[in-house]
Every structure is written in C-alpha cells, then in structure tokens.
Write a protein that holds these residues in place. Structure first.
Motif, PDB file in Angstrom:
ATOM      1  N   TYR A 129       0.726  -1.196  -0.009  1.00 26.18           N
ATOM      2  CA  TYR A 129       0.090   0.206  -0.051  1.00 26.18           C
ATOM      3  C   TYR A 129       0.882   1.391   0.368  1.00 26.18           C
ATOM      4  O   TYR A 129       0.676   2.309  -1.102  1.00 26.18           O
ATOM      5  N   THR A 130       2.056   1.155   0.057  1.00 37.33           N
ATOM      6  CA  THR A 130       2.468   2.429   1.033  1.00 37.33           C
ATOM      7  C   THR A 130       3.296   2.967  -0.777  1.00 37.33           C
ATOM      8  O   THR A 130       3.343   3.846  -1.090  1.00 37.33           O
ATOM      9  N   THR A 131       4.091   1.316  -1.412  1.00 39.78           N
ATOM     10  CA  THR A 131       5.094   1.954  -2.162  1.00 39.78           C
ATOM     11  C   THR A 131       3.603   1.975  -3.369  1.00 39.78           C
ATOM     12  O   THR A 131       4.027   2.793  -4.274  1.00 39.78           O
ATOM     13  N   ASP A 132       1.983   1.449  -3.344  1.00 43.08           N
ATOM     14  CA  ASP A 132       1.386   2.735  -4.371  1.00 43.08           C
ATOM     15  C   ASP A 132       0.734   3.328  -4.366  1.00 43.08           C
ATOM     16  O   ASP A 132       0.769   4.494  -4.894  1.00 43.08           O
ATOM     17  N   LEU A 133       0.953   4.330  -2.805  1.00 43.82           N
ATOM     18  CA  LEU A 133       0.683   5.757  -2.696  1.00 43.82           C
ATOM     19  C   LEU A 133       2.142   6.407  -3.628  1.00 43.82           C
ATOM     20  O   LEU A 133       1.309   7.444  -4.115  1.00 43.82           O
ATOM     21  N   PHE A 134       3.355   6.745  -3.074  1.00 40.63           N
ATOM     22  CA  PHE A 134       4.356   7.105  -3.384  1.00 40.63           C
ATOM     23  C   PHE A 134       4.820   6.561  -4.147  1.00 40.63           C
ATOM     24  O   PHE A 134       6.470   7.635  -4.764  1.00 40.63           O
ATOM     25  N   GLY A 135       5.184   5.333  -4.484  1.00 38.14           N
ATOM     26  CA  GLY A 135       6.337   5.582  -5.481  1.00 38.14           C
ATOM     27  C   GLY A 135       7.700   4.273  -4.911  1.00 38.14           C
ATOM     28  O   GLY A 135       7.493   3.560  -3.858  1.00 38.14           O
ATOM     29  N   PRO A 157      13.568   0.868  -4.495  1.00 45.61           N
ATOM     30  CA  PRO A 157      13.027   1.276  -6.755  1.00 45.61           C
ATOM     31  C   PRO A 157      11.925   0.339  -6.054  1.00 45.61           C
ATOM     32  O   PRO A 157      11.704  -1.020  -5.794  1.00 45.61           O
ATOM     33  N   GLN A 158      10.993   0.565  -7.006  1.00 49.41           N
ATOM     34  CA  GLN A 158       9.113   0.413  -6.357  1.00 49.41           C
ATOM     35  C   GLN A 158       9.658  -0.942  -7.520  1.00 49.41           C
ATOM     36  O   GLN A 158       9.298  -2.493  -6.740  1.00 49.41           O
ATOM     37  N   THR A 163       8.831  -6.893  -5.993  1.00 50.57           N
ATOM     38  CA  THR A 163       9.577  -8.857  -6.523  1.00 50.57           C
ATOM     39  C   THR A 163       9.743  -8.981  -4.294  1.00 50.57           C
ATOM     40  O   THR A 163       9.195 -10.005  -4.631  1.00 50.57           O
ATOM     41  N   ALA A 164      10.249  -8.519  -4.039  1.00 55.65           N
ATOM     42  CA  ALA A 164      10.669  -8.857  -2.774  1.00 55.65           C
ATOM     43  C   ALA A 164       8.672  -9.394  -2.270  1.00 55.65           C
ATOM     44  O   ALA A 164       8.886 -10.369  -1.306  1.00 55.65           O
ATOM     45  N   LEU A 165       8.268  -8.497  -2.000  1.00 57.24           N
ATOM     46  CA  LEU A 165       6.887  -8.645  -1.638  1.00 57.24           C
ATOM     47  C   LEU A 165       6.141  -9.751  -1.564  1.00 57.24           C
ATOM     48  O   LEU A 165       5.986 -10.806  -1.286  1.00 57.24           O
ATOM     49  N   ALA A 481      11.099  13.151 -10.424  1.00 57.84           N
ATOM     50  CA  ALA A 481      10.693  14.610  -9.209  1.00 57.84           C
ATOM     51  C   ALA A 481       9.838  14.272  -8.977  1.00 57.84           C
ATOM     52  O   ALA A 481       8.805  13.398  -9.255  1.00 57.84           O
ATOM     53  N   ASP A 482       9.448  15.021  -7.672  1.00 58.02           N
ATOM     54  CA  ASP A 482       8.582  14.102  -6.403  1.00 58.02           C
ATOM     55  C   ASP A 482       7.495  15.530  -6.620  1.00 58.02           C
ATOM     56  O   ASP A 482       7.074  16.004  -5.874  1.00 58.02           O
ATOM     57  N   LYS A 483       7.075  14.995  -7.543  1.00 56.68           N
ATOM     58  CA  LYS A 483       5.403  15.578  -7.770  1.00 56.68           C
ATOM     59  C   LYS A 483       4.899  14.312  -7.598  1.00 56.68           C
ATOM     60  O   LYS A 483       4.582  14.029  -8.023  1.00 56.68           O
ATOM     61  N   GLN A 484       3.453  15.308  -7.811  1.00 55.80           N
ATOM     62  CA  GLN A 484       2.431  13.829  -8.404  1.00 55.80           C
ATOM     63  C   GLN A 484       2.105  13.610  -8.886  1.00 55.80           C
ATOM     64  O   GLN A 484       0.750  12.559  -9.344  1.00 55.80           O
ATOM     65  N   THR A 485       2.351  14.502 -10.138  1.00 47.27           N
ATOM     66  CA  THR A 485       2.147  13.902 -11.702  1.00 47.27           C
ATOM     67  C   THR A 485       3.297  12.469 -12.442  1.00 47.27           C
ATOM     68  O   THR A 485       3.283  12.202 -13.466  1.00 47.27           O
ATOM     69  N   THR A 486       4.394  12.783 -11.435  1.00 46.30           N
ATOM     70  CA  THR A 486       5.577  11.567 -11.552  1.00 46.30           C
ATOM     71  C   THR A 486       4.481  10.305 -11.517  1.00 46.30           C
ATOM     72  O   THR A 486       4.256  10.060 -10.519  1.00 46.30           O
ATOM     73  N   LEU A 487       5.029  10.040 -12.361  1.00 42.97           N
ATOM     74  CA  LEU A 487       4.510   8.450 -12.417  1.00 42.97           C
ATOM     75  C   LEU A 487       5.567   7.566 -12.644  1.00 42.97           C
ATOM     76  O   LEU A 487       6.523   7.186 -12.075  1.00 42.97           O
ATOM     77  N   MET A 488       5.161   5.907 -11.093  1.00 48.16           N
ATOM     78  CA  MET A 488       6.323   5.053 -10.911  1.00 48.16           C
ATOM     79  C   MET A 488       6.572   4.132 -10.961  1.00 48.16           C
ATOM     80  O   MET A 488       5.253   4.316 -12.538  1.00 48.16           O
ATOM     81  N   TRP A 489       7.227   3.008 -11.387  1.00 51.75           N
ATOM     82  CA  TRP A 489       7.601   2.281 -12.326  1.00 51.75           C
ATOM     83  C   TRP A 489       6.639   1.668 -13.117  1.00 51.75           C
ATOM     84  O   TRP A 489       6.874   1.314 -14.298  1.00 51.75           O
TER      85      TRP A 489
END
Length: 492
Positions: A129-135, A157-158, A163-165, A481-489
């Motif tokens: 859940y945390t990585t889904d929210l932040f990356g 890195p996400q 992979t670990a989870l 960039a630490d922005k709301q629009t930056t796409l996570m992996w």
C-alpha cells in the motif's frame, strides 16, 4: 528520516486493547506492563491487525483515496477534492509495520513461526500500500532502527520492493501450509486462527499485486497462472466468507466506524457527501445498492440542477454545499454510514468481489485461464458477490438488473472496471489505483481542481527533506521529480 520503533511495553496500540476486551473479556487480559516486559505475539497480532485494517479503511472513507476514487465529495474543507495535496505523511504506515515487525521478531525468539507467517502477509499488505501511494520507498532498511541503529534508510526502487513482497507472500503461503501450530483464535480477530483463510488472503493479495504491475513485470501473468493452476497449493478467495476484513465493535470511538458520530463527529459525517459520479452511475443502472449506500434528498421541491430523489455532489466545484439548492436537495450517505457498527460495516483490506474482477480482467485480456470460468462469468460473480454482501442480490435478479444494456456483459474493459469501481465503494484506494492504471472509470476533474490530471502518487513527507535529505535526494535521481504527476515504475 528515522523510522521510529514503538516502545511496545508502554504503548501497545489502543485499538487492540479495546477490541480484545470486547472479544475476550477483561478477565482474559492478564498483561501488566508494570510487572513484565514480555508481550505475547498473539496480543501483538490483535493490535497490529486491527490498526492496519482500521487505518486502511479510515483512509478509504475519510481521506484522499475517497476523493481520488470518486466515492466522496467534500462540501467543506475541499482540499482533497481539489487535489492540492502537498507532501503526505507515511508515519502511520511505518508505525503499523514497526509493530508488526516487533511481533515477528518476538515470534522468532519464542519459536512460534505461525505468527511470523501471518506477519509476512500483513507486512506485504502495508508495504504494498505504501509503495502504491508513493512509488520508491524505504523498504530493506526501513525497520532497522532498533537492531542496527539505522536512522537514515535508503529508498528501494518500486520494482525491487514489489519483487520482494511477492516472494514474501509466496513464502508465507508455503509456511502456513506446513505448520501444525495455529495462531490463537481469540487473538486473530479476522480469521480466528484459520491458516487456510490466511493462505487465501496471501495468494489473493498476490493476484492483486501481479495485475497491478503487469504492464512492466514480464512474469506477472505466468505467476498468476501458477496460482490458478493449483488451488490446493495456492488457495484463493472463494466467497465473501474469505474476505480480509474486520468488524467494528462500536463500543468507543477507537473501534467504531470512522464515519459515525462516535467514530468522529456529526460535523465530519455531514462534510462528506456521495459524489455525483457514483450516484449517477447507480441511478443509470437502477442499481439496488443505491438505497443501501445513499439517502434520498430531504426535499424534491426547490432544486436548482438535479430533480432526482438521489443527488450526488460534483467534485471540485465552487460552493459545493450550495449545489442543487443546498443541503436539503443533495443526498447524504445512508444511515448505515452513520452507525458505529453494523454487519455491513467492516474494515476491508481485500474482498472476494475484487478477486473476481481481477480474474475477469486477466481472462478477458487473454492472459490467463480459470478452470470452469469465463471473463463473463467472473464479471457477474464479482457483481453478485458484492450485492450478496449488501443483501440486494435477489432484488437485482428480480428486477432483471443484469439484462440492462449498461450491465449486460459486453467484453469491454471500461464496463468491467466500472462495475469493479461500484463494488469497491468505500473499500479502499483500488478505484484510484485502477483509474490511473487503466484510464477507467473516466473521472471528471472539477473546475476548481488544481491539476488537469488525476494525481498519480503522493508527494514524499516534508520530514524526509529535514531528516533524511541525502537518501531522499539520491532517490529522486532514480525515481524522478517529487511531484503528484510523476509516474511510478509500474505506471510507466
């Protein structure tokens, strides 16, 4: 950033104490922190499980996921709806994780591996859940303050986190399949110590996570198929009785549904109205869940825009409290959601209905097969499971709900995700995550929105720049960039 470990001998989380007292009776709670520093892992399990589920559910109703998933419109304090979110704290998530790790460490020391296995599942849920929210997030070094005095954890890195989870969940399932000892039934307020249900949760959570990352994780559908090919080795949810959810006792604020006056306040309840998008979707389909979730307007006279008996409020509009002529002409959530506790009010982490839709999407895309099922049958299974939960499945069938053009299966992703969205009403952040992943539902951004696109993530906590600056800056060179629009992996 220092990941703080909770001093458990002084402040075991209140929810666990309150819930345990309701479940077991005060006479069964014999832990006196003034006499001993030893805490049994079963006590910690109750605490961790309740706080994780309650916290996740509260955000789904009370916070940004409710607005981003278009379930709730705030008619006061509308910042969530306008998506001007700014930096977000992750202290709660790491607090749940820290307490859970304490339980696992203690279980290792006391040779009770069943608590380690269950802890692996809860850890995977919260880190996921945390990585889904932040990356990208602190993961491998995040909980090492006590053991290694590590106060500045690196960001992983996400892709590595996921992979670990996934492996952790697989290990937990395998562990529980061979262990003879069970977790204490009274301490396990979700599954009463049933290892099969915990295994189903682990494998169903893997299905959720694999679909989420399938765009950029090549083995995703192969691993899904491995699960689906062997239900003995990898059992998954088979009905609502398997849902990963916990009831609310409703005895005090801490164990009451967060939307109730006891769980928050009448004022907080009235700030939150059902969104126009969810209400209109239910009206268009003559959906019997509408009456369960939404209250009719107080007056059908004097409306300004919408003459219906059920009126949702658009998100991010000027003066939302005045929409359609004001409060007597807009719907509240139903009385169900002003209750402290009720059979249909549960802190929900994952449901059978969601699993049906996950499988329906994967089968529809031609990526996996499910024995005895088609994408169409899985689609209907998901709708019916949710309707059964709310007691309206017979009403829907009698009214020929499934024969309507908008409901009758047509093989499109838009229709499937639309029904998944409806079934996920106030049950988590999945609607937001699905919309940013698939483009469906096609949510409408209001005129007061601070952005032209739905946020893709949370901005990292301000405290990271204050206390973990070096690792924060290193992370941005990889993540972006630490922005709301930056796409996570997994969204790239």
């Amino acid at each position: 950033m220092a990941m703080q470990r909770i001093p458990l001998k002084y402040c075991i989380l209140l929810f666990g104490i309150l819930f345990a007292s309701c479940e077991k009776g005060l006479e069964d709670i014999n832990v006196n922190p003034n006499e001993t520093e030893v805490i049994n892992p079963e006590f910690l399990l109750s605490s961790v499980l309740i706080n994780t589920a309650y916290g996740y559910q509260k955000e789904a109703y009370f916070d940004k996921p409710a607005s981003a998933g278009r379930y709730i419109t705030m008619v006061r304090n509308e910042g969530n709806d306008k998506f001007d979110w700014g930096p977000q704290s992750w202290d709660d998530y790491y607090s749940w994780l820290s307490a859970n790790r304490e339980m696992m460490d203690l279980a290792v020391k006391l040779n009770t591996p069943q608590y380690v296995a269950v802890g692996k599942i809860l850890e995977s849920f919260t880190f996921g859940y945390t990585t889904d929210l932040f990356g990208d997030i602190p993961y491998s070094e995040a909980l090492l303050l006590k053991k290694q005095t590590l106060t500045h954890p690196k960001y992983d890195p996400q892709q590595s986190v996921y992979t670990a989870l996934l492996q952790t969940l697989k290990d937990a399932n395998n562990d529980l399949s061979t262990l003879t000892a069970k977790v204490d039934a009274k301490a396990d307020v979700m599954y009463a110590g049933d290892p099969l249900k915990w295994r189903k949760f682990a494998n169903s959570l893997r299905l959720r996570m694999l679909l989420r990352i399938s765009k950029n994780y090549t083995p995703a559908f192969t691993e899904m198929q491995e699960i689906l090919n062997d239900k003995v080795k990898y059992p998954i949810f088979e009905g609502n009785a398997d849902n990963a959810e916990i009831v609310y006792q409703g005895a005090v604020s801490a164990n009451s549904w967060p939307g109730s006056p006891q769980g928050s306040s009448v004022d907080e309840f009235d700030k939150r109205k059902p969104s126009k998008e969810i209400v209109d979707a239910l009206l268009q389909r003559n959906d019997p869940r509408l009456q369960v979730w939404v209250a009719p307007v107080d007056s059908l006279n004097g409306w300004k825009t919408d003459p219906n008996a059920y009126v949702g409020v658009p998100n991010a509009i000027p003066a939302p409290y005045d929409y359609n002529g004001g409060k007597t002409h807009i719907s509240r959530l139903s009385k169900l959601f002003s209750s402290s506790s009720a059979p249909m009010l549960k802190a929900s982490m994952l449901t059978y209905a969601e699993v049906c839709f996950i499988l329906a999407e994967s089968v529809q895309a031609g990526k996996v097969t499910v024995a005895g099922k088609t994408a169409e049958s899985l689609y209907y299974d998901g709708i019916l499971a949710n309707m059964k939960f709310y007691g309206v499945d017979k009403t829907a069938t009698d009214a020929h709900y499934f024969d309507q053009p908008l409901v009758k299966y047509n093989g499109t992703l838009e229709q499937l995700i639309g029904q998944k969205w409806i079934a996920g009403f106030l049950k988590g952040a999945e609607a937001w995550f699905d919309s940013r992943r698939t483009g469906f539902p096609k949510f409408v951004l209001g005129p007061m929105s601070s952005t032209s696109v739905l946020p893709k993530r949370y901005i990292y906590p301000t405290r990271e720049r204050d206390t973990n600056e070096d690792q924060y800056q290193k992370a941005l060179t990889v993540f972006g960039a630490d922005k709301q629009t930056t796409l996570m992996w997994y969204l790239k």
